[in-house]
Design a protein around this motif. Structure first.
Motif, PDB file in Angstrom:
ATOM      1  N   GLN A 153      67.763  71.770  -1.572  1.00 41.72           N
ATOM      2  CA  GLN A 153      68.132  70.361  -1.490  1.00 41.72           C
ATOM      3  C   GLN A 153      69.115  69.946  -2.594  1.00 41.72           C
ATOM      4  N   GLY A 154      69.546  70.912  -3.390  1.00 39.81           N
ATOM      5  CA  GLY A 154      70.538  70.633  -4.420  1.00 39.81           C
ATOM      6  C   GLY A 154      69.959  70.051  -5.694  1.00 39.81           C
ATOM      7  N   VAL A 155      68.648  70.185  -5.909  1.00 38.24           N
ATOM      8  CA  VAL A 155      68.025  69.648  -7.128  1.00 38.24           C
ATOM      9  C   VAL A 155      68.505  70.453  -8.331  1.00 38.24           C
ATOM     10  N   GLU A 156      68.911  69.744  -9.371  1.00 35.40           N
ATOM     11  CA  GLU A 156      69.313  70.388 -10.616  1.00 35.40           C
ATOM     12  C   GLU A 156      68.045  70.809 -11.377  1.00 35.40           C
ATOM     13  N   ILE A 157      67.887  72.114 -11.589  1.00 32.46           N
ATOM     14  CA  ILE A 157      66.721  72.647 -12.289  1.00 32.46           C
ATOM     15  C   ILE A 157      67.199  73.333 -13.558  1.00 32.46           C
ATOM     16  N   GLN A 158      66.746  72.819 -14.695  1.00 32.98           N
ATOM     17  CA  GLN A 158      67.174  73.352 -15.984  1.00 32.98           C
ATOM     18  C   GLN A 158      65.959  73.693 -16.834  1.00 32.98           C
ATOM     19  N   PRO A 159      66.079  74.700 -17.683  1.00 31.74           N
ATOM     20  CA  PRO A 159      65.002  74.956 -18.644  1.00 31.74           C
ATOM     21  C   PRO A 159      64.990  73.855 -19.708  1.00 31.74           C
ATOM     22  N   TRP A 160      63.810  73.435 -20.081  1.00 32.44           N
ATOM     23  CA  TRP A 160      63.730  72.411 -21.130  1.00 32.44           C
ATOM     24  C   TRP A 160      63.916  73.068 -22.482  1.00 32.44           C
ATOM     25  N   GLN A 161      64.866  72.554 -23.241  1.00 38.32           N
ATOM     26  CA  GLN A 161      65.172  73.123 -24.555  1.00 38.32           C
ATOM     27  C   GLN A 161      65.290  72.028 -25.596  1.00 38.32           C
ATOM     28  N   GLY A 162      64.336  71.100 -25.558  1.00 38.95           N
ATOM     29  CA  GLY A 162      64.301  70.073 -26.597  1.00 38.95           C
ATOM     30  C   GLY A 162      65.116  68.841 -26.290  1.00 38.95           C
ATOM     31  N   ALA A 163      65.503  68.624 -25.032  1.00 39.50           N
ATOM     32  CA  ALA A 163      66.269  67.424 -24.681  1.00 39.50           C
ATOM     33  C   ALA A 163      65.403  66.180 -24.867  1.00 39.50           C
ATOM     34  N   THR A 164      66.056  65.038 -25.000  1.00 42.20           N
ATOM     35  CA  THR A 164      65.346  63.764 -25.122  1.00 42.20           C
ATOM     36  C   THR A 164      65.537  62.960 -23.847  1.00 42.20           C
ATOM     37  N   LEU A 165      64.679  61.964 -23.674  1.00 39.02           N
ATOM     38  CA  LEU A 165      64.695  61.142 -22.476  1.00 39.02           C
ATOM     39  C   LEU A 165      65.110  59.723 -22.815  1.00 39.02           C
ATOM     40  N   SER A 166      65.697  59.074 -21.833  1.00 43.13           N
ATOM     41  CA  SER A 166      66.006  57.661 -21.953  1.00 43.13           C
ATOM     42  C   SER A 166      64.821  56.846 -21.436  1.00 43.13           C
ATOM     43  N   PRO A 167      64.525  55.695 -22.078  1.00 43.11           N
ATOM     44  CA  PRO A 167      63.451  54.837 -21.545  1.00 43.11           C
ATOM     45  C   PRO A 167      63.733  54.349 -20.139  1.00 43.11           C
ATOM     46  N   GLN A 168      65.005  54.433 -19.692  1.00 43.31           N
ATOM     47  CA  GLN A 168      65.357  54.002 -18.353  1.00 43.31           C
ATOM     48  C   GLN A 168      64.975  55.027 -17.283  1.00 43.31           C
ATOM     49  N   SER A 169      64.619  56.235 -17.720  1.00 42.92           N
ATOM     50  CA  SER A 169      64.225  57.266 -16.774  1.00 42.92           C
ATOM     51  C   SER A 169      62.815  56.996 -16.248  1.00 42.92           C
ATOM     52  N   LEU A 170      62.514  57.559 -15.105  1.00 42.45           N
ATOM     53  CA  LEU A 170      61.153  57.605 -14.595  1.00 42.45           C
ATOM     54  C   LEU A 170      60.713  59.058 -14.679  1.00 42.45           C
ATOM     55  N   VAL A 171      59.642  59.308 -15.405  1.00 46.52           N
ATOM     56  CA  VAL A 171      59.201  60.671 -15.687  1.00 46.52           C
ATOM     57  C   VAL A 171      58.015  61.026 -14.795  1.00 46.52           C
ATOM     58  N   VAL A 172      58.034  62.226 -14.277  1.00 49.52           N
ATOM     59  CA  VAL A 172      56.899  62.772 -13.536  1.00 49.52           C
ATOM     60  C   VAL A 172      56.362  63.973 -14.297  1.00 49.52           C
ATOM     61  N   ASP A 173      55.091  63.939 -14.590  1.00 47.17           N
ATOM     62  CA  ASP A 173      54.417  65.017 -15.308  1.00 47.17           C
ATOM     63  C   ASP A 173      53.770  65.958 -14.303  1.00 47.17           C
ATOM     64  N   ALA A 174      54.389  67.114 -14.101  1.00 45.89           N
ATOM     65  CA  ALA A 174      53.810  68.169 -13.262  1.00 45.89           C
ATOM     66  C   ALA A 174      53.748  69.456 -14.082  1.00 45.89           C
ATOM     67  N   LEU A 175      53.330  69.304 -15.329  1.00 49.25           N
ATOM     68  CA  LEU A 175      53.342  70.425 -16.268  1.00 49.25           C
ATOM     69  C   LEU A 175      52.112  71.314 -16.124  1.00 49.25           C
ATOM     70  N   LEU A 176      50.959  70.713 -16.309  1.00 51.39           N
ATOM     71  CA  LEU A 176      49.713  71.476 -16.373  1.00 51.39           C
ATOM     72  C   LEU A 176      48.662  70.782 -15.519  1.00 51.39           C
ATOM     73  N   GLY A 177      47.941  71.537 -14.747  1.00 47.64           N
ATOM     74  CA  GLY A 177      46.960  70.946 -13.853  1.00 47.64           C
ATOM     75  C   GLY A 177      45.547  71.042 -14.377  1.00 47.64           C
ATOM     76  N   ILE A 178      44.593  71.172 -13.459  1.00 45.32           N
ATOM     77  CA  ILE A 178      43.184  71.127 -13.810  1.00 45.32           C
ATOM     78  C   ILE A 178      42.682  72.443 -14.383  1.00 45.32           C
ATOM     79  N   GLY A 179      43.515  73.475 -14.385  1.00 47.59           N
ATOM     80  CA  GLY A 179      43.066  74.767 -14.895  1.00 47.59           C
ATOM     81  C   GLY A 179      43.116  74.882 -16.404  1.00 47.59           C
ATOM     82  N   LEU A 180      43.731  73.927 -17.083  1.00 46.88           N
ATOM     83  CA  LEU A 180      43.860  74.011 -18.538  1.00 46.88           C
ATOM     84  C   LEU A 180      42.491  73.882 -19.193  1.00 46.88           C
ATOM     85  N   SER A 181      42.160  74.816 -20.092  1.00 47.54           N
ATOM     86  CA  SER A 181      40.888  74.750 -20.798  1.00 47.54           C
ATOM     87  C   SER A 181      41.033  75.000 -22.289  1.00 47.54           C
TER      88      SER A 181
END
Length: 530
Positions: free
Chosen positions: A110-138
């Motif tokens: 679908q043409g989504v830009e996928i980049q490795p995260w390397q310490g970039a910062t976010l703008s407060p104007q962004s909408l962030v979705v957290d899909a990092l870690l699920g229920i398996g984290l212990s």
């Protein structure tokens, strides 16, 4: 009734551990639903929620881990791209397999830009979705995840957490180093018990459930780990009062406590019992407190006692005992506690009664009649010989251990109050017959754990626990069992505190402000219906 309360009523009451959620997902796959289909349904639910809540918010920046939680994020990214909204994925790893890899490939198509995260910062104007870690984290967070979580939290951007805020333990509600402060959490399949108590209440934000269309019969195969309290059902069990009622119809609560310098605690407990519908309320306290007590609360029969002998006639007349507020741990309090326990009346132990119990193993609270213990985490630690930190580390385990050790209903205070007690699982306390609730076979007499919600930080002030004791004692006097009374009492206490805070604010909220709202909530009246 507020919209937030209505939304909670619409949610199932059953709560699950992570392993149970994974079992439900496995049962769904065994029934013929492909794993990628479950992932697609989750991504579609998240996309619909984003459109409904933030229809004009862009760009959308999705942080994806390598597991199925990340796969949900990749599905969401594909759907957002299809809709024409700017979207970017920050990938924590390229080591993605199985259904998550299929989802990532869909996003790439679908043409989504996928980049490795390397310490970039976010703008407060962004909408962030957290899909990092699920229920398996212990275990503890790895450094790179801790860094990205800290960056997201510092950005000030609104955050939708997928299934669970990354960094939270879904079984206990504790943070595993740090966690995402979500604006909202959209959880899937079933409600995770850790989202409702402990540290989690500061991280989850608005909580919503999507069961991703799993067949209802699957839930019947899994017994929930715990249950949310449903105050609506419990209030109904109180019933309406007959026109032939008299003060003897609704029980007689005896509140014992108020050693020298601590008259306020017992006054608050007795006032709360009176405001919560007890027909009669008596108070046994130090004689020097009587003039001020009677001036403040003339409805309560206050008597001075110096020994357990003095207490005997009061114990003979009452139907329920509340002991502990301001009791102290000296000889006076210890003697009164022994006399109260020997009376074999339905009894609630709070505050110094619990401290005396922790100090003296010879005291036995188990009896043929109802016993309720209402510790805060520090008191719970003393009762179990553990630290406060250990109690908060796993509140569910702590309350279960207390219930088993003392063979009593136990209410563990704190954000997301927990009640462990025997009987009526799902009937009256938790709504029966909810979709996916797993309550159809409920009603056994085994011990169960319930979670009561509500309350606010303004209630972190002196005397609030004394009020809770009085509320529960009054409900017991009106015929409720210990577990029922504890669950409803915790809910009413929280509702009264929330109304008081809404009217006057959280800072400076006093215990007596909450007492003043109890009559409203115990009659089922919310702020809107005043």
């Amino acid at each position: 009734m507020s919209q937030n309360i209505l939304a909670e009523i619409a949610m199932p009451t059953s709560l699950y551990r992570g392993a149970q959620i994974r079992r439900l997902e496995a049962l769904a796959i065994d029934s013929g639903i492909a794993g990628i289909e479950l992932m697609t349904r989750a991504g579609q639910a998240a996309f619909q929620y984003l459109e409904d809540r933030w229809p004009e918010k862009a760009p959308i920046e999705i942080f994806c881990g390598g597991g199925n939680n990340g796969g949900d994020g990749y599905v969401l990214a594909a759907l957002v791209a299809e809709s024409g909204v700017p979207v970017k994925v920050w990938a924590m790893t390229d080591n993605v397999k199985g259904d998550a890899l299929s989802a990532r490939q869909w996003a790439e198509r679908q043409g989504v830009e996928i980049q490795p995260w390397q310490g970039a910062t976010l703008s407060p104007q962004s909408l962030v979705v957290d899909a990092l870690l699920g229920i398996g984290l212990s275990g503890s967070l790895r450094q790179e995840y801790a860094e990205v979580i800290a960056m997201i939290n510092a950005s000030g951007a609104p955050v939708l957490a997928i299934d669970i805020p990354s960094g939270l333990c879904c079984d206990t509600g504790r943070t595993l180093g740090d966690a995402i402060h979500a604006t909202a959490t959209l959880t899937f399949v079933g409600l995770k018990q850790g989202l409702y108590t402990g540290e989690a209440v500061d991280y989850v934000g608005d909580l919503l459930l999507n069961q991703i269309d799993l067949p209802g019969e699957l839930y019947k195969q899994i017994e929930p780990a715990s249950y949310r309290v449903s105050p609506v059902k419990l209030m109904a069990s109180l019933g309406t009062r007959s026109k032939l009622s008299h003060k003897g119809s609704f029980g007689h609560v005896l509140v014992i406590g108020g050693d020298k310098g601590m008259a306020g605690a017992v006054l608050l407990a007795a006032s709360a019992a009176a405001r919560s519908g007890a027909g009669l309320v008596s108070c046994a306290t130090r004689a020097e407190h009587l003039p001020a007590f009677c001036a403040a609360r003339p409805e309560v029969m206050a008597l001075g006692v110096e020994s357990g002998v003095d207490l005997a006639p009061l114990l003979a007349r009452c139907s329920v005992v509340v002991i502990g507020p301001g009791l102290g741990t000296d000889a006076w309090g210890a003697e009164l506690l022994k006399a109260a326990l020997a009376a074999n009346k339905p009894t609630l132990l709070d505050a110094d009664a619990l401290n005396l119990l922790a100090q003296d193993p010879s005291l036995n609270v188990s009896a043929d009649t109802c016993r309720v213990l209402t510790p805060h985490p520090g008191e719970a630690g003393r009762l179990l010989g553990e630290s406060t930190e250990a109690i908060q580390h796993d509140r569910f385990t702590a309350v279960a251990k207390l219930q088993e050790r003392y063979q009593a209903t136990v209410l563990l205070k704190g954000p997301g109050t927990l009640i462990a007690g025997a009987g009526i699982v799902g009937r009256g306390i938790a709504d029966a017959g909810m979709t996916g609730a797993g309550n159809e076979d409920a009603g056994n007499e085994d011990a169960a754990i319930f979670v009561s919600q509500g309350g606010n930080p303004g209630m972190a002030s002196g005397g609030m626990g004394d009020i809770l004791s009085g509320v529960i004692g009054a409900l017991m006097a009106q015929g409720m069992k210990g577990t029922e009374a504890s669950c409803l009492g915790a809910s009413l206490h929280a509702q009264a505190g929330d109304i008081a805070a809404e009217l006057g604010g959280e800072r400076g909220l006093l215990a007596m402000d909450v007492v003043d709202k109890l009559q409203m909530v115990v009659n089922g009246r919310s702020l809107e219906s005043r």
